[in-house]
Structure formats: structure tokens, C-alpha cells
Design a protein around this motif. Structure first.
Motif, short mmCIF file in Angstrom:
data_model
loop_
_atom_site.label_atom_id
_atom_site.label_comp_id
_atom_site.label_asym_id
_atom_site.label_seq_id
_atom_site.Cartn_x
_atom_site.Cartn_y
_atom_site.Cartn_z
N THR A 47 -1.84 19.69 0.75
CA THR A 47 -1.89 20.53 1.95
C THR A 47 -0.54 20.47 2.67
O THR A 47 0.35 19.69 2.33
CB THR A 47 -2.98 20.05 2.91
N GLU A 48 -0.40 21.31 3.68
CA GLU A 48 0.83 21.31 4.47
C GLU A 48 1.00 20.02 5.26
O GLU A 48 2.10 19.68 5.68
CB GLU A 48 0.83 22.50 5.43
N ARG A 49 -0.08 19.28 5.45
CA ARG A 49 -0.03 18.03 6.21
C ARG A 49 0.10 16.80 5.30
O ARG A 49 -0.05 15.67 5.77
CB ARG A 49 -1.30 17.90 7.06
N GLU A 50 0.41 17.02 4.02
CA GLU A 50 0.55 15.91 3.09
C GLU A 50 1.60 14.92 3.58
O GLU A 50 2.67 15.30 4.05
CB GLU A 50 0.95 16.45 1.71
N GLN A 51 1.28 13.63 3.45
CA GLN A 51 2.21 12.59 3.87
C GLN A 51 2.01 11.36 3.00
O GLN A 51 0.88 10.98 2.70
CB GLN A 51 2.00 12.23 5.34
N VAL A 52 3.12 10.74 2.61
CA VAL A 52 3.10 9.52 1.81
C VAL A 52 3.77 8.41 2.61
O VAL A 52 4.91 8.57 3.06
CB VAL A 52 3.81 9.70 0.45
N THR A 53 3.06 7.30 2.81
CA THR A 53 3.55 6.20 3.63
C THR A 53 3.44 4.90 2.83
O THR A 53 2.43 4.67 2.16
CB THR A 53 2.73 6.06 4.92
N PHE A 84 0.85 -1.19 0.00
CA PHE A 84 0.00 0.00 0.00
C PHE A 84 0.89 1.25 0.00
O PHE A 84 1.77 1.39 0.85
CB PHE A 84 -0.88 0.06 1.25
N VAL A 85 0.65 2.15 -0.95
CA VAL A 85 1.23 3.49 -0.91
C VAL A 85 0.09 4.43 -0.53
O VAL A 85 -0.82 4.65 -1.33
CB VAL A 85 1.85 3.89 -2.26
N ILE A 86 0.12 4.93 0.69
CA ILE A 86 -1.00 5.70 1.23
C ILE A 86 -0.64 7.18 1.22
O ILE A 86 0.33 7.61 1.85
CB ILE A 86 -1.34 5.23 2.65
#
Length: 403
Positions: A171-177, A163-165
Motif C-alpha cells: 500500500t501507499e503507507r508501506e513502511q519497513v522498520t 525485528f524487521v517490521i
């Protein structure tokens, strides 16, 4: 009715001139909380929190003035444009597009996406979205509350995927996990998010295709393939004519989960997977399981193979949409019918067996059809008969379950 309705897509980038112009003239602005907090929203404009699109559309239809509707990403791609244009609201809209969340997610992952399946998951469609993830090597899932990464991971138990979430894109809270599917339920994920699901063999489009999504031209032509394609020596319940008739009766398609019980050589399982469905192939013979796995690799399809004796092995399998039963008699058919798939297909060698199976399906509420199939193979050099096959084809359709 509103004099003018403009739908503005927002991907976190500065608003375009067209978007600023429409927003400056707006007397009503609808959107999520982070849209309504943008400094460009006119202070005097009526603000409508966009929860139910239908309710917001009614407010806009009744508004006398100029309306703007905000949406994340491209509002014409699984977005609000379709709902706003519904006949009951009578709204004509202008659209200012933005980069879609799916395009942004693949860009953040550094991956091409012309070969990806794209699905929208809601609580009511989550199971079908999971089936697409089972069946295809690259899928983007637009999630919703109650149908997010954790729920996807839980329903994909036993199926390994990556999974690439991508959370709060733009947004400033963008995050890729990046996590494995079995770990997705161990975390809390912020909305909105997009999940890229990866696993299994990639199709031809990975090296450059001609059509977005799954290439329908991959593999040999024909719904069914000759016995030689599966190593020859197929069982009596796997003849080409019978497989073709079974596929026609079941109609497996993208989003379905197919059980193939008594998979034998894997011929039917592979052909259902080639139609785009997710497939679980079951057989008690380890050699049949090995043949099925080999056939899946040869044809480049994804399916799950489960070794065990039905009906006991079926207890922990996810709910099927359609089921093929390659053998086992009325007792197994009854156990499968208890799980209420929308369609069941099987065959019998004698009329007495066909009647017993048909009666049992009818007692479970299925509409039953039966046909006697006879296939005669001829040597066209001498036009002499080389092989004859006879079988009773039975199918049951559950009228009260949606197809």
C-alpha cells in the motif's frame, strides 16, 4: 449456494486479467475495507466486510450468484482458502494468487527466506510463536491484532533479537522498520504487518540448502550423542540411555518451551534444542552453565542458560510445556508441578525416592509412570562389562492440558 467463488490475492499490484474478469461478474464481494474500496468492485455487488471468515463463508454459501473474496497476499498461505474449503460450507473455490506477505517482507529486507521458519501468531498461539523465535535464527511472524510486534517483544524479554517490521505491505503507507526486540513495545504498529525475527547462529541453509525451513539433517545423526561429544565426564543422570528415555517421554518439538533444570554438561538441553524446541537450561554451578553454552555453540543450537538455584530461580521464567529435572528431589518436583507443565520427567537413584516423587506428582494431578532402567556397557573386543548404570525413570503427564 454461490454459483462460483473466486478468491483473489492482493499484494498492492494492479489486478490481473483473471482477477478483473472474476470481479466484473461478481454479485457479492467480500474483503477488508481497503479491498471493498477498490474502483474495480461492481457498484451493484453486495459488499461483505471480512471480519469473521466463518460468518462470511456462511453468507457466501447462502448467496445465489457469483462471489469474489479478497485476501491480502497469497490466500492459500495461512489465508482464507483453507477456511472457505471447510466441509461445513461446501464451497469449491478458484484462486487467483499473489505474492505472499512473507515473500514481500523478505524482499523488502533484501534477505533469502528458504531457511526461515514461518508462523502465524494469534492471541491463542502467541506463546508458541515466541518459542519458535527463541529457538530459531530466522523466523517470519504473520501477526494479528493482540499478537503483534509489541506483544512479541514483551514476551521475548531477556532474549536479544532483531525485528524487521513490515507494515501495510503493498500500500501507499508501506513502511519497513528495524528495531531490537526490547524496543518493539515502545511503538504503535499498523495492521497488517509481518515481523522478521533474526538472531543467533544461522543454519546450513544460509549458504544454500535443499529443504525450506529448518534442515532436519543438520548435525550428527541420533537423538542423543555419546559423552565424548560433550567433553566426557557426564553426571550419573546424563547417561545416553537415560537421556534417550527422557527425550522419548517428553517429546520436545517446535513451539514448545523446555526447562532443563540441573543441566550439567548441557547434553539434554542441546538434544531438546536439536528437536526444534526452545530451551531454558538452569544450573546453580557456573561451570555447568559454561559447559552448556559451549555445547550449544558446538552443535549450532540456540538456548538460554540461567545460573541460579531452583526452585527460586524458576519464579520469573516463562511458562514451560515440558520439564526435565536432573536432580533436586521431591521438593523441586513439587515446585515445578505447581507451574503445571504438560509433562515432567526426572529420575531417582533409589526406590524410596522414586515413590516419594511419584506420590507428589500424583497429588498434583499428574498421571505417573515409573520404570527401572539398567544399562550395561560392554567392551566388544572381549565382551566384558565395563560400566553399569541403574536409575528409576519417572514421568508425569497432566491429562487436562493439551499436548
Amino acid at each position: 449456494m454461490a454459483d462460483r467463488v473466486t478468491v483473489i490475492g492482493w499484494d498492492g499490484s494492479p489486478l490481473t486479467g483473471a482477477a478483473r474478469s472474476a470481479l466484473g461478474a461478481a454479485t457479492l464481494v467480500a474483503g477488508a475495507a481497503h479491498h471493498l474500496a477498490l474502483p474495480e468492485v461492481p457498484p451493484a455487488a453486495e459488499r461483505v466486510r471480512l471480519g469473521s471468515v466463518a460468518l462470511a463463508a456462511r453468507r457466501i454459501a447462502a448467496h445465489r450468484g457469483t462471489a469474489v473474496v479478497f485476501a491480502d497476499g497469497d490466500p492459500g498461505f495461512f489465508g482464507v482458502v483453507r477456511a472457505l474449503r471447510a466441509p461445513e460450507f461446501g464451497l469449491e473455490v478458484e484462486v487467483v494468487p499473489a505474492v505472499s506477505a512473507v515473500a514481500a517482507a523478505f524482499a523488502r529486507a533484501g534477505m533469502p527466506w528458504d531457511d526461515a521458519q514461518v508462523v502465524a501468531a494469534h492471541p491463542r498461539t502467541l506463546r508458541r510463536a515466541v518459542n519458535v523465535c527463541r529457538a530459531h535464527a530466522k523466523v517470519a511472524v504473520l501477526t494479528a491484532p493482540g499478537a503483534g510486534p509489541a506483544e512479541l517483544g514483551l514476551l521475548m524479554e531477556g532474549v536479544h533479537r532483531t525485528f524487521v517490521i513490515c507494515e501495510e505491505l503493498g500500500t501507499e503507507r508501506e513502511q519497513v522498520t528495524v528495531v531490537t526486540s526490547d524496543k518493539a513495545a515502545d511503538h504503535s504498529w499498523r495492521d497488517p504487518n509481518v515481523v522478521i525475527v533474526i538472531g543467533g547462529p544461522m543454519g546450513a541453509a544460509e549458504s544454500g540448502g535443499w529443504i525450506a525451513g529448518r534442515d532436519p539433517g543438520t548435525g550428527p545423526r541420533g537423538w542423543v550423542q555419546p559423552a565424548e561429544a560433550y567433553g566426557g565426564d557426564l553426571g550419573e543422570g546424563e547417561t545416553e540411555l537415560l537421556r534417550a528415555a527422557q527425550l522419548a517421554r517428553l517429546g520436545p518439538r517446535v513451539g514448545d518451551l523446555v526447562w532443563d533444570i540441573g543441566c550439567g554438561s548441557g547434553a539434554f538441553a542441546v538434544e531438546a534444542a536439536r528437536a526444534g524446541a526452545a530451551v531454558i537450561a538452569v544450573d546453580r554451578d557456573p561451570r555447568a552453565c559454561a559447559r552448556t553454552e559451549s555445547a550449544a555453540r558446538r552443535f549450532g543450537v540456540q538456548l538460554d542458560v540461567v545460573a541460579g538455584t531452583a526452585p527460586h530461580v524458576l519464579e520469573n521464567l516463562p511458562e514451560p510445556d515440558v520439564v526435565r529435572i536432573g536432580g533436586g528431589g521431591a521438593a523441586l518436583v513439587s515446585a515445578v508441578a505447581d507451574r503445571r507443565p504438560q509433562r515432567i520427567v526426572t529420575h531417582a537413584a533409589t526406590r524410596d525416592t522414586a515413590e516419594r516423587v511419584g506420590r507428589d506428582l500424583g497429588e498434583h494431578g499428574y498421571r505417573v509412570e515409573c520404570a527401572l532402567l539398567q544399562s550395561v556397557e560392554l567392551d566388544t573386543r572381549a565382551w566384558t562389562e565395563t560400566e553399569r548404570s541403574v536409575a528409576f525413570l519417572l514421568s508425569g503427564v497432566l491429562p487436562d492440558r493439551a499436548p
